[in-house]
Scaffold this active site. Structure first.
Site, PDB file in Angstrom:
ATOM      1  N   VAL A 184     -20.766  -6.072  12.940  1.00  0.00           N
ATOM      2  CA  VAL A 184     -20.221  -5.102  13.227  1.00  0.00           C
ATOM      3  C   VAL A 184     -20.034  -3.897  12.104  1.00  0.00           C
ATOM      4  O   VAL A 184     -20.487  -2.731  12.374  1.00  0.00           O
ATOM      5  CB  VAL A 184     -18.648  -5.328  13.927  1.00  0.00           C
ATOM      6  CG1 VAL A 184     -18.170  -3.885  14.541  1.00  0.00           C
ATOM      7  CG2 VAL A 184     -18.821  -6.230  15.164  1.00  0.00           C
ATOM      8  N   ILE A 185     -19.362  -4.329  11.195  1.00  0.00           N
ATOM      9  CA  ILE A 185     -18.867  -3.078  10.412  1.00  0.00           C
ATOM     10  C   ILE A 185     -20.110  -2.453   9.499  1.00  0.00           C
ATOM     11  O   ILE A 185     -20.371  -1.266   9.397  1.00  0.00           O
ATOM     12  CB  ILE A 185     -17.789  -3.745   9.123  1.00  0.00           C
ATOM     13  CG1 ILE A 185     -16.710  -4.068   9.587  1.00  0.00           C
ATOM     14  CG2 ILE A 185     -17.788  -2.808   8.089  1.00  0.00           C
ATOM     15  CD1 ILE A 185     -15.735  -4.590   8.816  1.00  0.00           C
ATOM     16  N   HIS A 228     -16.919   8.051  41.880  1.00  0.00           N
ATOM     17  CA  HIS A 228     -18.540   8.233  41.803  1.00  0.00           C
ATOM     18  C   HIS A 228     -18.797   9.796  41.269  1.00  0.00           C
ATOM     19  O   HIS A 228     -17.709  10.477  41.848  1.00  0.00           O
ATOM     20  CB  HIS A 228     -19.117   8.233  43.065  1.00  0.00           C
ATOM     21  CG  HIS A 228     -20.555   8.740  43.062  1.00  0.00           C
ATOM     22  ND1 HIS A 228     -21.642   8.005  42.380  1.00  0.00           N
ATOM     23  CD2 HIS A 228     -21.187  10.046  43.546  1.00  0.00           C
ATOM     24  CE1 HIS A 228     -22.921   8.669  42.545  1.00  0.00           C
ATOM     25  NE2 HIS A 228     -22.501  10.089  43.118  1.00  0.00           N
ATOM     26  N   GLU A 236     -30.056  -9.196   7.188  1.00  0.00           N
ATOM     27  CA  GLU A 236     -29.308 -10.234   7.661  1.00  0.00           C
ATOM     28  C   GLU A 236     -30.020 -11.581   7.712  1.00  0.00           C
ATOM     29  O   GLU A 236     -31.080 -11.726   7.675  1.00  0.00           O
ATOM     30  CB  GLU A 236     -29.158  -9.651   9.368  1.00  0.00           C
ATOM     31  CG  GLU A 236     -28.737 -10.777  10.299  1.00  0.00           C
ATOM     32  CD  GLU A 236     -27.073 -11.321   9.885  1.00  0.00           C
ATOM     33  OE1 GLU A 236     -26.456 -10.466   9.711  1.00  0.00           O
ATOM     34  OE2 GLU A 236     -26.928 -12.511   9.812  1.00  0.00           O
ATOM     35  N   THR A 293       0.616   3.648   1.753  1.00  0.00           N
ATOM     36  CA  THR A 293       0.971   4.162   3.124  1.00  0.00           C
ATOM     37  C   THR A 293       0.863   3.040   4.124  1.00  0.00           C
ATOM     38  O   THR A 293       0.264   2.021   3.975  1.00  0.00           O
ATOM     39  CB  THR A 293      -0.241   5.028   3.738  1.00  0.00           C
ATOM     40  OG1 THR A 293      -1.534   4.740   3.380  1.00  0.00           O
ATOM     41  CG2 THR A 293      -0.248   6.472   3.001  1.00  0.00           C
ATOM     42  N   LEU A 294       1.577   3.421   5.545  1.00  0.00           N
ATOM     43  CA  LEU A 294       1.786   2.159   6.250  1.00  0.00           C
ATOM     44  C   LEU A 294       0.404   1.974   7.110  1.00  0.00           C
ATOM     45  O   LEU A 294      -0.535   2.880   7.255  1.00  0.00           O
ATOM     46  CB  LEU A 294       2.742   2.357   7.238  1.00  0.00           C
ATOM     47  CG  LEU A 294       4.249   2.393   6.548  1.00  0.00           C
ATOM     48  CD1 LEU A 294       5.336   2.775   7.502  1.00  0.00           C
ATOM     49  CD2 LEU A 294       4.617   1.053   5.948  1.00  0.00           C
ATOM     50  N   LYS A 311     -14.039   5.158  12.918  1.00  0.00           N
ATOM     51  CA  LYS A 311     -14.377   5.841  13.917  1.00  0.00           C
ATOM     52  C   LYS A 311     -14.469   7.510  13.939  1.00  0.00           C
ATOM     53  O   LYS A 311     -15.203   8.219  14.598  1.00  0.00           O
ATOM     54  CB  LYS A 311     -13.373   5.532  15.034  1.00  0.00           C
ATOM     55  CG  LYS A 311     -13.739   4.356  15.847  1.00  0.00           C
ATOM     56  CD  LYS A 311     -13.636   2.974  15.432  1.00  0.00           C
ATOM     57  CE  LYS A 311     -14.710   2.353  14.934  1.00  0.00           C
ATOM     58  NZ  LYS A 311     -14.685   0.928  14.320  1.00  0.00           N
ATOM     59  N   ARG A 348       0.858  -1.185  -0.001  1.00  0.00           N
ATOM     60  CA  ARG A 348      -0.017  -0.243  -0.052  1.00  0.00           C
ATOM     61  C   ARG A 348       0.812   1.301  -0.160  1.00  0.00           C
ATOM     62  O   ARG A 348       2.093   1.251   0.560  1.00  0.00           O
ATOM     63  CB  ARG A 348      -0.820   0.031   1.256  1.00  0.00           C
ATOM     64  CG  ARG A 348      -2.106   0.158   1.370  1.00  0.00           C
ATOM     65  CD  ARG A 348      -2.742   0.348   2.653  1.00  0.00           C
ATOM     66  NE  ARG A 348      -3.546  -0.794   3.026  1.00  0.00           N
ATOM     67  CZ  ARG A 348      -4.969  -1.069   3.004  1.00  0.00           C
ATOM     68  NH1 ARG A 348      -5.484  -0.246   2.141  1.00  0.00           N
ATOM     69  NH2 ARG A 348      -5.332  -2.272   3.155  1.00  0.00           N
TER      70      ARG A 348
HETATM   71  C1  LIG Z   1     -14.385  -0.591   7.988  1.00  0.00           C
HETATM   72  C2  LIG Z   1     -13.576  -1.500   9.100  1.00  0.00           C
HETATM   73  C3  LIG Z   1     -13.613  -1.100  10.469  1.00  0.00           C
HETATM   74  C4  LIG Z   1     -12.959  -1.908  11.523  1.00  0.00           C
HETATM   75  N1  LIG Z   1     -13.056  -1.455  12.795  1.00  0.00           N
HETATM   76  C5  LIG Z   1     -12.468  -1.874  13.610  1.00  0.00           C
HETATM   77  C6  LIG Z   1     -12.185  -1.654  14.995  1.00  0.00           C
HETATM   78  O1  LIG Z   1     -12.938  -0.647  15.536  1.00  0.00           O
HETATM   79  N2  LIG Z   1     -11.929  -2.407  15.905  1.00  0.00           N
HETATM   80  C7  LIG Z   1     -10.856  -3.534  15.492  1.00  0.00           C
HETATM   81  O2  LIG Z   1     -10.327  -3.993  16.202  1.00  0.00           O
HETATM   82  N3  LIG Z   1     -10.914  -3.821  14.189  1.00  0.00           N
HETATM   83  C8  LIG Z   1     -11.577  -2.959  13.309  1.00  0.00           C
HETATM   84  N4  LIG Z   1     -11.435  -3.544  12.116  1.00  0.00           N
HETATM   85  C9  LIG Z   1     -10.884  -4.799  11.867  1.00  0.00           C
HETATM   86  C10 LIG Z   1      -9.303  -4.490  11.588  1.00  0.00           C
HETATM   87  O3  LIG Z   1      -9.117  -3.553  10.888  1.00  0.00           O
HETATM   88  C11 LIG Z   1      -8.500  -5.649  11.170  1.00  0.00           C
HETATM   89  O4  LIG Z   1      -8.787  -6.973  12.198  1.00  0.00           O
HETATM   90  C12 LIG Z   1      -6.818  -5.591  11.512  1.00  0.00           C
HETATM   91  O5  LIG Z   1      -6.660  -4.327  10.567  1.00  0.00           O
HETATM   92  C13 LIG Z   1      -6.182  -6.745  11.184  1.00  0.00           C
HETATM   93  O6  LIG Z   1      -4.868  -6.476  11.072  1.00  0.00           O
HETATM   94  P1  LIG Z   1      -3.618  -7.309  10.306  1.00  0.00           P
HETATM   95  O7  LIG Z   1      -2.345  -6.633  10.770  1.00  0.00           O
HETATM   96  O8  LIG Z   1      -3.881  -8.535  10.598  1.00  0.00           O
HETATM   97  O9  LIG Z   1      -4.198  -6.853   8.720  1.00  0.00           O
HETATM   98  P2  LIG Z   1      -4.318  -5.595   7.921  1.00  0.00           P
HETATM   99  O10 LIG Z   1      -4.590  -4.374   8.853  1.00  0.00           O
HETATM  100  O11 LIG Z   1      -5.338  -6.165   6.846  1.00  0.00           O
HETATM  101  O12 LIG Z   1      -2.946  -5.314   7.155  1.00  0.00           O
HETATM  102  C14 LIG Z   1      -2.437  -6.201   6.434  1.00  0.00           C
HETATM  103  C15 LIG Z   1      -1.445  -5.408   5.602  1.00  0.00           C
HETATM  104  O13 LIG Z   1      -0.856  -6.196   4.612  1.00  0.00           O
HETATM  105  C16 LIG Z   1      -0.599  -5.694   3.490  1.00  0.00           C
HETATM  106  N5  LIG Z   1      -0.125  -6.854   2.554  1.00  0.00           N
HETATM  107  C17 LIG Z   1      -0.914  -7.959   2.029  1.00  0.00           C
HETATM  108  N6  LIG Z   1      -0.225  -8.737   1.231  1.00  0.00           N
HETATM  109  C18 LIG Z   1       0.861  -8.112   1.235  1.00  0.00           C
HETATM  110  C19 LIG Z   1       2.010  -8.601   0.289  1.00  0.00           C
HETATM  111  N7  LIG Z   1       2.286  -9.776  -0.029  1.00  0.00           N
HETATM  112  N8  LIG Z   1       3.173  -7.705   0.519  1.00  0.00           N
HETATM  113  C20 LIG Z   1       3.098  -6.511   1.238  1.00  0.00           C
HETATM  114  N9  LIG Z   1       2.403  -6.346   1.976  1.00  0.00           N
HETATM  115  C21 LIG Z   1       1.125  -6.943   1.800  1.00  0.00           C
HETATM  116  C22 LIG Z   1      -1.793  -5.080   3.170  1.00  0.00           C
HETATM  117  O14 LIG Z   1      -1.586  -4.164   2.124  1.00  0.00           O
HETATM  118  C23 LIG Z   1      -2.205  -4.480   4.430  1.00  0.00           C
HETATM  119  O15 LIG Z   1      -1.789  -3.072   4.353  1.00  0.00           O
HETATM  120  C24 LIG Z   1     -12.226  -2.893  11.150  1.00  0.00           C
HETATM  121  C25 LIG Z   1     -12.151  -3.346   9.597  1.00  0.00           C
HETATM  122  C26 LIG Z   1     -12.842  -2.471   8.916  1.00  0.00           C
HETATM  123  C27 LIG Z   1     -12.839  -3.087   7.459  1.00  0.00           C
END
Ligand SMILES: Cc1cc2nc3c(=O)[nH]c(=O)nc-3n(C[C@H](O)[C@H](O)[C@H](O)COP(=O)(O)OP(=O)(O)OC[C@H]3O[C@@H](n4cnc5c(N)ncnc54)[C@H](O)[C@@H]3O)c2cc1C
Length: 475
Positions: free
Chosen positions: A184-185, A454, A204, A39-40, A53, A37
């Site tokens: 949730v989402i 309290h 649902e 950005t990180l 949020k 991506r």
């Molecule tokens: C709309 C929405 C709202 C959410 N709200 C919440 C919340 O409020 N609280 C909560 O706890 N969770 C929430 N989540 C869930 C949460 O975002 C995920 O559980 C979390 O981001 C998972 O983290 P991760 O590090 O496993 O992967 P991700 O955050 O999915 O990150 C994985 C990264 O790996 C990169 N990537 C993939 N394949 C490769 C590759 N081969 N080489 C290099 N880079 C790669 C991707 O580009 C991505 O940036 C929400 C999700 C969504 C969609």
């Protein structure tokens, strides 16, 4: 490590990957993180937790101001109007600040960002942007993406049938939004657009919203959402969608066919909408990783399996976060990231998967940790349940914020707390106390005899714990 470029390469910079990379660097490992991506921060920071949020907060402020709900506090806000472009701009600013913050933390901790998508070349090397990079250990943290729904094709650019990423960036408030999936989402993003003026219908498949949560919490939440104006159609299956002139027509039918004429049954029907949000779940990202090159297979759910230390069956390859089993939550990914990095560094990293809180950031918020009443019974526990409504909590009453209750589930013999469920405007914050108590093996009595300031909403948790023994004060 003379033989390798790095001690550790993390693939993916979501909350699992970036936290693992930072912890590994803190522990003295030479670490790089590959991210494709621009950005990180992964899903969470770019298109998940953070932008959702931001929109929830802003839409809540707008709704409070617009609805006249503040008038009873002596605040008259006439002529409140929506500037949606500005709302999106503020959301984007928060995302930019936070993703930039991870870049800063990488520099501070000397984690190299390998820009591009990584593909395995061997058990100790990946190719990123055409370059081979090697490491003693490789951690897969590639996260998840939206699960598609057959017959309902997402096109975020067209903006009619969208996924969560599209629903976070709609250029105008839809007249009618249909949310497919009452999880949730869907409920969070449905809340955003409902508050901004859309009619929102949630379809649902199951007979209740919020799968996986405590039954009583699910029922009470549905009641509250309906009161807010959500049209919730449970037990309903979407079978297809067509788009014409910027509008969608969904075909739906009862999830379980029932004999004609019986209550709840019926034939297929259609629903018109100007925006349809597909939010039926997420699936692990493993395409393009080249897992076949290293002999790693996926389980039936498309996930990577690991042992308790987050190591896959290939000794140099580890995996965490949404790509492995367990709840798809950012803090679960982070906790696993820290534990995996510690294990890779030769320390002992553990995650207690029994105590991972989950929060729905609607209004009110809905939160839980540990077992639901149904799960506790199914696991063979003889249980005692204590409940306390926010209607009887002085701070909630004063704030005119009385929706919801706290439910504490304890083992009847040992009194050990097995689960806590909360519906409250502050549920997401309150649940942290319950998680901490449970992590320390607290009994309901431990919570009941802990002093709580309290007047706070937290006193409702204390009183629910007192109610386990049948002795709350204020009800
Ligand atoms: C709309 C929405 C709202 C959410 N709200 C919440 C919340 O409020 N609280 C909560 O706890 N969770 C929430 N989540 C869930 C949460 O975002 C995920 O559980 C979390 O981001 C998972 O983290 P991760 O590090 O496993 O992967 P991700 O955050 O999915 O990150 C994985 C990264 O790996 C990169 N990537 C993939 N394949 C490769 C590759 N081969 N080489 C290099 N880079 C790669 C991707 O580009 C991505 O940036 C929400 C999700 C969504 C969609």
């Amino acid at each position: 490590m003379a033989d390798f470029d790095y001690d550790l390469i993390v693939i993916g910079s979501g909350p699992g990957g970036y936290v693992a990379a930072i912890r590994a660097a803190q522990l003295g490992l030479k670490t790089a993180c590959a991210e494709g991506r621009a950005t990180l921060g992964g899903t969470c920071l770019n298109v998940g937790c953070i932008p959702s949020k931001a929109m929830l907060h802003a839409s809540e402020l707008y709704h409070e101001a617009k609805s006249g709900a503040l008038a009873k506090f002596g605040i008259d806000l006439q002529g409140t109007s929506l500037n949606l472009d500005q709302m999106h701009a503020e959301k984007s600013k928060a995302v930019t600040e936070l993703t930039g913050g991870i870049e800063f933390l990488f520099k501070k901790n000397k984690v190299d960002w390998l820009k591009g998508y990584a593909t395995f070349e061997s058990a100790n090397s990946v190719s990123v942007a055409g370059k081979t990079v090697s490491a003693k250990n490789i951690l897969i943290a590639t996260g998840s993406s939206v699960t598609p729904l057959a017959g309902v094709e997402v096109d975020n650019d067209a903006g009619v049938i969208v996924d969560s990423t599209g629903a976070l960036a709609l250029p105008k408030v839809p007249e009618h939004m249909v949310v497919i999936g009452g999880g949730v989402i869907g409920l969070e993003l449905g809340s955003v657009w409902l508050r901004l003026g859309a009619k929102v219908t949630v379809v649902e498949y199951l007979d209740q919203i919020l799968p996986g949560m405590d039954e009583e919490i699910r029922k009470e939440s549905a009641k509250i959402f309906k009161k807010q104006g959500f049209d919730i159609k449970t037990g309903t299956k979407v079978t297809g969608a067509t788009v014409k002139d910027g509008k969608a027509t969904l075909t739906v039918e009862p999830a379980k066919p029932v004999p004609s004429g019986a209550e709840g049954g019926g034939d297929a029907s259609t629903i018109e909408a100007d925006v349809v949000l597909v939010s039926i779940g997420r699936r692990p990202n493993t395409d393009g990783l080249g897992l076949d090159k290293v002999g790693l297979a996926l389980n039936a759910k498309g996930q990577l399996e690991t042992d308790h230390d987050f190591r896959t069956k290939v000794p140099s390859i580890w995996a965490i976060g949404d790509v492995i089993p367990g709840p798809m939550l950012a803090h679960k990914a982070e906790d696993e990231g820290i534990a995996a990095a510690e294990n890779i560094a030769g320390q002992t990293g553990i995650v207690n998967h029994d105590i991972i809180p989950s929060v729905v950031y609607t209004y009110p918020e809905i939160a839980g940790v540990g077992l639901s009443e149904e799960q506790a019974k199914a696991a063979g526990h003889d249980i005692k349940v204590g409940k306390f409504p926010f209607m009887a909590n002085s701070r909630a009453k004063t704030n005119r914020d009385t929706d919801g209750f706290v439910k504490v589930i304890a083992d009847a013999k040992s009194d050990r707390v097995l689960g806590v469920w909360i519906i409250s405007s502050l549920a997401g914050t309150l649940i942290a106390e319950a998680a901490l108590a449970m992590e320390f093996g607290a009994t309901s009595e431990d919570i009941a005899y802990t002093s709580h300031a309290h007047p706070t909403h937290a006193e409702a948790l204390k009183e629910a714990a007192m109610a386990v023994q049948g002795k709350p004060i204020h009800i």
